[in-house]
Write a protein that holds these residues in place. Structure first.
Motif, short mmCIF file in Angstrom:
data_model
loop_
_atom_site.label_atom_id
_atom_site.label_comp_id
_atom_site.label_asym_id
_atom_site.label_seq_id
_atom_site.Cartn_x
_atom_site.Cartn_y
_atom_site.Cartn_z
N LEU A 151 -6.20 -2.35 3.71
CA LEU A 151 -6.22 -2.08 2.27
C LEU A 151 -6.55 -0.62 1.99
O LEU A 151 -7.26 0.02 2.77
N LEU A 152 -6.04 -0.16 0.87
CA LEU A 152 -6.29 1.23 0.44
C LEU A 152 -7.04 1.16 -0.89
O LEU A 152 -6.55 0.54 -1.84
N ASP A 153 -8.22 1.79 -0.96
CA ASP A 153 -8.98 1.69 -2.21
C ASP A 153 -8.70 2.88 -3.13
O ASP A 153 -7.94 3.80 -2.77
N ALA A 154 -9.34 2.86 -4.30
CA ALA A 154 -9.05 3.87 -5.32
C ALA A 154 -9.49 5.27 -4.90
O ALA A 154 -9.01 6.27 -5.43
N ALA A 155 -10.40 5.34 -3.92
CA ALA A 155 -10.85 6.65 -3.44
C ALA A 155 -9.94 7.16 -2.31
O ALA A 155 -10.19 8.23 -1.74
N GLY A 156 -8.91 6.36 -1.97
CA GLY A 156 -7.98 6.77 -0.92
C GLY A 156 -8.46 6.41 0.48
O GLY A 156 -7.93 6.90 1.48
N ARG A 157 -9.48 5.50 0.57
CA ARG A 157 -9.99 5.09 1.89
C ARG A 157 -9.27 3.84 2.38
O ARG A 157 -9.00 2.93 1.60
N LEU A 158 -9.02 3.80 3.71
CA LEU A 158 -8.37 2.64 4.32
C LEU A 158 -9.43 1.76 4.96
O LEU A 158 -10.39 2.26 5.54
N GLU A 159 -9.20 0.45 4.84
CA GLU A 159 -10.13 -0.47 5.47
C GLU A 159 -9.35 -1.69 5.96
O GLU A 159 -8.50 -2.22 5.25
N ARG A 160 -9.67 -2.11 7.20
CA ARG A 160 -9.02 -3.33 7.71
C ARG A 160 -10.00 -4.48 7.50
O ARG A 160 -11.14 -4.40 7.96
N VAL A 161 -9.56 -5.52 6.79
CA VAL A 161 -10.49 -6.61 6.47
C VAL A 161 -9.97 -7.95 6.98
O VAL A 161 -8.75 -8.15 7.11
N PRO A 162 -10.87 -8.90 7.26
CA PRO A 162 -10.44 -10.24 7.66
C PRO A 162 -9.98 -11.01 6.43
O PRO A 162 -10.36 -10.66 5.30
N PRO A 163 -9.22 -12.10 6.62
CA PRO A 163 -8.72 -12.87 5.47
C PRO A 163 -9.84 -13.35 4.56
O PRO A 163 -9.66 -13.41 3.34
N SER A 164 -11.01 -13.66 5.13
CA SER A 164 -12.11 -14.19 4.31
C SER A 164 -12.52 -13.20 3.21
O SER A 164 -12.99 -13.59 2.15
N ALA A 165 -12.28 -11.90 3.46
CA ALA A 165 -12.68 -10.88 2.47
C ALA A 165 -11.75 -10.90 1.25
O ALA A 165 -12.05 -10.29 0.23
N LEU A 166 -10.59 -11.57 1.38
CA LEU A 166 -9.61 -11.54 0.28
C LEU A 166 -9.71 -12.76 -0.64
O LEU A 166 -9.00 -12.83 -1.65
N ARG A 167 -10.54 -13.73 -0.26
CA ARG A 167 -10.71 -14.96 -1.06
C ARG A 167 -9.35 -15.51 -1.50
O ARG A 167 -9.08 -15.67 -2.70
N LEU A 168 -8.49 -15.76 -0.52
CA LEU A 168 -7.14 -16.22 -0.84
C LEU A 168 -7.17 -17.63 -1.41
O LEU A 168 -7.91 -18.49 -0.91
N GLY A 169 -6.40 -17.85 -2.46
CA GLY A 169 -6.33 -19.18 -3.07
C GLY A 169 -4.88 -19.54 -3.34
O GLY A 169 -3.97 -18.95 -2.76
N TYR A 170 -4.68 -20.51 -4.20
CA TYR A 170 -3.32 -20.94 -4.55
C TYR A 170 -2.66 -19.83 -5.38
O TYR A 170 -2.99 -19.65 -6.54
N ARG A 171 -1.80 -19.06 -4.72
CA ARG A 171 -1.10 -17.91 -5.31
C ARG A 171 -2.05 -16.84 -5.85
O ARG A 171 -1.72 -16.14 -6.80
N THR A 172 -3.22 -16.73 -5.25
CA THR A 172 -4.15 -15.69 -5.69
C THR A 172 -4.85 -15.03 -4.51
O THR A 172 -4.94 -15.60 -3.42
N SER A 173 -5.33 -13.81 -4.76
CA SER A 173 -6.19 -13.12 -3.81
C SER A 173 -7.14 -12.29 -4.65
O SER A 173 -6.92 -12.11 -5.86
#
Ligand SMILES: NC(=O)C1=CN([C@@H]2O[C@H](COP(=O)(O)OP(=O)(O)OC[C@H]3O[C@@H](n4cnc5c(N)ncnc54)[C@H](OP(=O)(O)O)[C@@H]3O)[C@@H](O)[C@H]2O)C=CC1
Ligand SMILES: C=C(O[C@H]1[C@H](O)[C@@H](CO)O[C@H](OP(=O)(O)OP(=O)(O)OC[C@H]2O[C@@H](n3ccc(=O)[nH]c3=O)[C@H](O)[C@@H]2O)[C@@H]1NC(C)=O)C(=O)O
Length: 312
Positions: A151-173
């Motif tokens: 992921l790329l944040d608003a400050a321009g930093r890159l971060e690799r995250v596990p799926p749990s960090a995205l709180r994936l749901g039914y057609r949502t993250s």
């Protein structure tokens, strides 16, 4: 901002057609459309937009997007080009850029004899949009196979995250305003011929049930009680699929101007060639109103609708 980006050598176009880049092929324009060629350029654009308070949006494949007539203010970024369209294989892990088409992702996995992605066979869009909306259908979602997302944040930093960090749901993250730049999927070895057969079967099913030849953005509304709503309790309309509710409310064929509820599948709102996004929105609103009146169920839009301001 345009001048800054041009000075930095980043491809940018003012007053660019945007609706024409969505699957509806109609709608408004972008105040500024930028196409970063590298992740560093994407980071630079994101940082500049945040620092200057310029609104920022990201366009994937335009498969789940409606851009009403008018102008999308600020920057719209399109992550296309070699830096965002690579697919890399490492044992049972498939890593793909955000701009990779989901069809190309499924094909690459099938060729490599890696199973687990047939669940998104026939689902349009890109890996970035697919993670953002946790693409999927009756057979599961893209996020079920996600190993990590970059992921790329608003400050321009890159971060690799596990799926749990995205709180994936039914057609949502929950991306927290960050962009998906790449994603890695963990798959299982299987004979390519049997994966291919499964992919073909899923494609045929979609083709039989959905108006794929018409211009639409797939299902217009989420199913009220999530992915399991396809079954539903016959006595409880609150558990019915959105398509079943819209159909039962008598909306099939409902037309406003250039848009209408599909006769084939009531959760698809299709638009004529050269039509208007405003008509699509009006049909969605009217179908939702009729469902609410008849069944007391509030439908929630699945299609992303961007905010525009009137054209100058
Ligand atoms: N099951 C089905 O049959 C169908 C499913 N779909 C799904 O819709 C999605 C469409 O994908 P796509 O065409 O690529 O996206 P779109 O261009 O349609 O964009 C949709 C939204 O996704 C967000 N988005 C897109 N790319 C990124 C990214 N790299 N990082 C963060 N957010 C992003 C944007 O959010 P924001 O507004 O916050 O910037 C945007 O509003 C897929 O998930 C697709 O599977 C679509 C049609 C049918
Ligand atoms: C199209 C999309 O995703 C689709 C995905 O392709 C398919 C197949 O996996 O399953 C979901 O559709 P769905 O829930 O409408 O599935 P379907 O099996 O077509 O229909 C569900 C139920 O509604 C009934 N139905 C459907 C359409 C219709 O006009 N009338 C009707 O009565 C069907 O008979 C069935 O009993 C996804 N939709 C949602 C909102 O979750 C999308 O997200 O854009």
């Amino acid at each position: 901002m345009l001048g800054d980006l041009i000075a930095a050598g980043i491809p940018a176009e003012a007053d660019a057609p945007l609706g024409a880049r969505t699957w509806y092929r109609c709608g408004g324009r972008a105040e500024l459309l930028v196409k970063p060629r590298t992740v560093d350029e994407a980071a630079e654009i994101r940082r500049r937009s945040a620092d200057s308070g310029t609104p920022f949006r990201v366009l994937g494949g335009g498969a789940n997007l409606l851009v009403p007539e008018g102008v999308v203010p600020g920057i719209t970024a399109r992550l296309a080009g070699p830096a965002f369209e690579g697919v890399r294989l490492e044992a049972q892990r498939l890593e793909a850029g955000a701009g990779v088409d989901l069809y190309a992702l499924v094909t690459a996995a099938t060729r490599a004899g890696l199973a687990g992605l047939a669940r998104v066979a026939g689902v349009p869009g890109t890996v970035g949009g697919g993670i953002a909306m946790n693409a999927g259908g009756a057979h599961g979602a893209l996020g079920d196979r996600l190993a990590s997302a970059t992921l790329l944040d608003a400050a321009g930093r890159l971060e690799r995250v596990p799926p749990s960090a995205l709180r994936l749901g039914y057609r949502t993250s929950e991306l927290g305003g960050r962009l998906v730049v790449a994603a890695a999927f963990l798959l299982e070895p299987e004979d390519p011929a049997s994966i291919r057969a499964r992919v073909r079967e899923r494609l045929a099913l979609k083709k039989a049930e959905q108006p794929l030849a018409a211009k639409s953005a797939g299902c217009a509304f989420r199913n009220p009680s999530g992915a399991s709503a396809s079954v539903g309790d016959p006595q409880d309309p609150g558990s019915w699929a959105a398509g079943k509710l819209i159909d039962a409310a008598g909306c099939k064929g409902l037309r406003i101007g250039s848009a209408r509820v599909s006769e084939r599948h009531a959760n698809f709102v299709t638009v004529d060639a050269g039509g208007r996004a405003a008509d699509v929105l009006a049909v969605m609103d009217e179908a939702a109103r009729r469902v609410a009146d008849r069944f007391g169920v509030a439908l929630e839009r699945e299609v992303a609708v961007w905010t525009t301001r009137p054209s100058p």
